[in-house]
Design an enzyme around this catalytic site. Structure first.
Site, PDB file in Angstrom:
ATOM      1  N   VAL A 279     -47.716 136.450 -18.096  1.00  0.00           N
ATOM      2  CA  VAL A 279     -46.888 135.487 -18.617  1.00  0.00           C
ATOM      3  C   VAL A 279     -45.759 135.036 -17.908  1.00  0.00           C
ATOM      4  O   VAL A 279     -45.312 133.930 -18.042  1.00  0.00           O
ATOM      5  CB  VAL A 279     -46.388 135.956 -20.206  1.00  0.00           C
ATOM      6  CG1 VAL A 279     -45.398 134.953 -20.920  1.00  0.00           C
ATOM      7  CG2 VAL A 279     -47.698 136.198 -21.079  1.00  0.00           C
ATOM      8  N   GLU A 297     -37.902 139.806 -15.908  1.00  0.00           N
ATOM      9  CA  GLU A 297     -37.758 141.163 -15.857  1.00  0.00           C
ATOM     10  C   GLU A 297     -39.242 141.441 -16.409  1.00  0.00           C
ATOM     11  O   GLU A 297     -39.577 141.487 -17.730  1.00  0.00           O
ATOM     12  CB  GLU A 297     -36.857 141.542 -17.092  1.00  0.00           C
ATOM     13  CG  GLU A 297     -35.330 141.304 -16.634  1.00  0.00           C
ATOM     14  CD  GLU A 297     -35.037 142.016 -15.527  1.00  0.00           C
ATOM     15  OE1 GLU A 297     -35.578 143.263 -15.297  1.00  0.00           O
ATOM     16  OE2 GLU A 297     -33.942 141.532 -14.694  1.00  0.00           O
ATOM     17  N   CYS A 332     -40.851 149.127 -20.165  1.00  0.00           N
ATOM     18  CA  CYS A 332     -41.352 148.894 -18.567  1.00  0.00           C
ATOM     19  C   CYS A 332     -40.792 149.695 -17.586  1.00  0.00           C
ATOM     20  O   CYS A 332     -41.334 149.583 -16.478  1.00  0.00           O
ATOM     21  CB  CYS A 332     -40.431 147.408 -18.573  1.00  0.00           C
ATOM     22  SG  CYS A 332     -38.879 147.527 -18.686  1.00  0.00           S
TER      23      CYS A 332
END
Length: 546
Positions: A279, A297, A332
């Site tokens: 994305v 990020e 993440c």
């Protein structure tokens, strides 16, 4: 070409038939496919003050094993009509309103920035219970984890910004050269303008507010698009930000693909996105049309290289803290896989097993101290990684799954094949492969064979090993002998490199991320040298003689 938004090859399509709606889409906030494995999630929409509000249907539950929800024909048509209200035209109007407010100069003052950040701090303090409840609804996030990882860190960002805002805003002195003598110079931080922040679902409160605080501190007007995958937190953020902050300069838009697509059609002065790499490419492509700078990020496969000359119990606890305590691996910077030697692997596995039981009990599936998987799509995605033929027989601990509760237990796997999906994709869940090598130094090549991660971890007491790791491994950030804590250090930039992202934030880096550094040179009318204006009439040799 279809006029419906297309993301990664799928159309967002609504089918109204037999009083039933199935929304097939991929969420722009991450790899969220709501029509995978024949399971469909339905969202309802409502609108307040020109903002789109996303929520689950009023029934508040799944209606069948295929996740199809029923509603009346009239209410479905109303939902469809209302959902169309936030389109490209509405997004364009929103940006124009915010740009008008920004151009008035109100966001540039210290007083405005301070008041807005104070309001965020007040909001977090007064609504802590509601925030915790929303996080539990979205992720079954334990209360302590919600406070430590989302509420407390948001408060800390406000506190730091309020303490340092004046110094951040002050121009920085710059040296001048003999060529410009007499003169002075400075670097002025000016706000970029109107910025778009698209946040993620895994830490839906912190990852929304943290960049918003930085954008406000820098003097920008802001549109926040929370993740539709955490609808309770998204709805709460929309409500609270409208209540506590300046509506003329700070707005929230909720929704999914259609709303995000409408926002991405607009010209922004910066786009800040937290989410997945695929994305991220879509965001960057949309930004390129307007030459809009972006901060991405993203994530990646964050490795932990574990040497044998360590305090094993402490290392095991810290790995667990950076994996299963960390939103059950849905982070993440969570440890994605471990590299250690063949000889040391059995000791490490035993230590991890013992410490997992200390953290979550003999039956982690029943523990209230561990988050669930966010939704059915991600549950099935993780299950498919675990059930792959060449992977399923590599489980050495855990592996239990409960689809009804959206829970997967902490799971350790040993020496899964390098060509398996679990070693190719970011796991983003409670599965932890251990890769063995003959010598610990061989682990460097394993890490370098994959795209650069957002974080890389080393556990070792060997000073030369530490130096080599820092020198030879490229990652967004690093931590030696621990996990995840580097993101709490406001003096360190937090961001990716390569496919794990671009740009950085946290602390002053957040202020800088949303500022333009404008170089300014000042001269008086004194000390004017006539030689400067004679140069145009000199030959090269004459100029050098001068």
């Amino acid at each position: 070409m279809s006029d419906m938004p297309v993301v990664m090859g799928l159309n967002a399509t609504d089918l109204v038939a037999n009083q039933m709606v199935e929304l097939a889409t991929i969420g722009v906030n991450g790899l969220e496919t709501y029509s995978c494995f024949n399971k469909t999630i339905i969202y309802g929409y409502a609108y307040k003050n020109n903002s789109t509000h996303l929520s689950f249907p009023s029934s508040g539950r799944w209606c069948s094993s295929s996740y199809r929800c029923l509603a009346t024909q009239s209410s479905l048509m109303m939902t469809w009509e209302e959902k169309q209200r936030f389109d490209v035209e509405a997004a364009d109007l929103l940006v124009k309103e915010l740009r008008k407010s920004f151009n008035s100069g109100k966001t540039k003052s210290y007083e405005w920035r301070k008041s807005q950040i104070e309001s965020i701090a007040k909001m977090v303090e007064e609504k802590e219970k509601e925030i915790t409840e929303a996080l539990y609804k979205d992720l079954s996030k334990p209360e302590t984890e919600s406070f430590v990882s989302e509420i407390s860190m948001s408060k800390g960002s406000c506190k730091l910004a309020l303490e340092e805002l004046k110094s951040w805003m002050n121009p920085e002195k710059a040296k001048t050269s003999l060529t410009t003598y007499p003169s002075s110079a400075e670097i002025v931080s000016e706000p970029l303008g109107v910025v778009l922040i698209i946040s993620a679902w895994n830490y839906p409160f912190l990852l929304s507010l943290d960049p918003v605080i930085g954008a406000i501190a820098a003097g920008n007007a802001v549109v926040l698009k929370p993740s539709e995958i955490a609808p309770a937190t998204s709805s709460l953020l929309a409500e609270l930000i409208a209540e506590y902050l300046d509506k003329s300069t700070i707005r929230v838009v909720e929704g999914a693909v259609a709303e995000t697509s409408a926002l991405l059609e607009q010209k922004w002065d910066k786009i800040f996105y937290t989410g997945g790499e695929r994305v991220g490419r879509i965001i960057m492509s949309a930004a390129a049309k307007h030459l809009t700078p972006v901060i991405l990020e993203l994530g990646g496969k964050c490795p932990a290289l574990v040497d044998s000359n360590i305090n094993l119990q402490v290392a095991a606890r810290r790995i667990i803290a950076g994996k299963w305590v960390c939103n059950n691996g849905q982070a993440c910077i969570a440890v994605d896989y471990i590299i250690t030697t063949k000889q040391f692997a059995p000791k490490l596995i035993d230590a991890l097993r013992q410490e997992v039981e200390e953290f979550f009990g003999k039956d982690p599936m029943g523990s209230k101290d561990i988050s669930r998987i966010v939704n059915s799509f991600h549950f099935n995605r993780l299950a498919s990684l675990l059930d792959e033929d060449k992977v399923s027989n590599k489980i050495v601990y855990g592996g239990q799954k409960d689809e009804n509760q959206l829970k997967i237990s902490p799971t350790i796997l040993l020496d899964v094949p390098e060509d398996s999906l679990i070693m190719k994709e970011e796991i983003f869940g409670p599965l932890l492969p251990i890769v063995t090598v003959e010598k610990i130094e061989d682990g460097f090549e394993v890490i370098k064979s994959k795209p650069k991660p957002l974080a890389a971890y080393l556990f070792s007491d060997d000073e030369q090993m530490k130096k080599d790791f820092v020198q030879n491994v490229s990652a967004g950030g690093m931590l030696v002998n621990d996990t995840i804590l580097h993101l709490t250090v406001s003096s360190l930039p937090f961001g990716g490199v390569g496919e794990s992202g671009m740009g950085a934030y946290h602390g002053k880096f957040s202020f800088d991320a949303f500022s333009h550094k404008k170089g300014v040179l000042y001269r008086s009318f004194d000390g004017d040298a006539t030689t400067r204006f004679q140069i145009v009439r000199l030959s090269k040799d004459e100029y050098q003689d001068k």
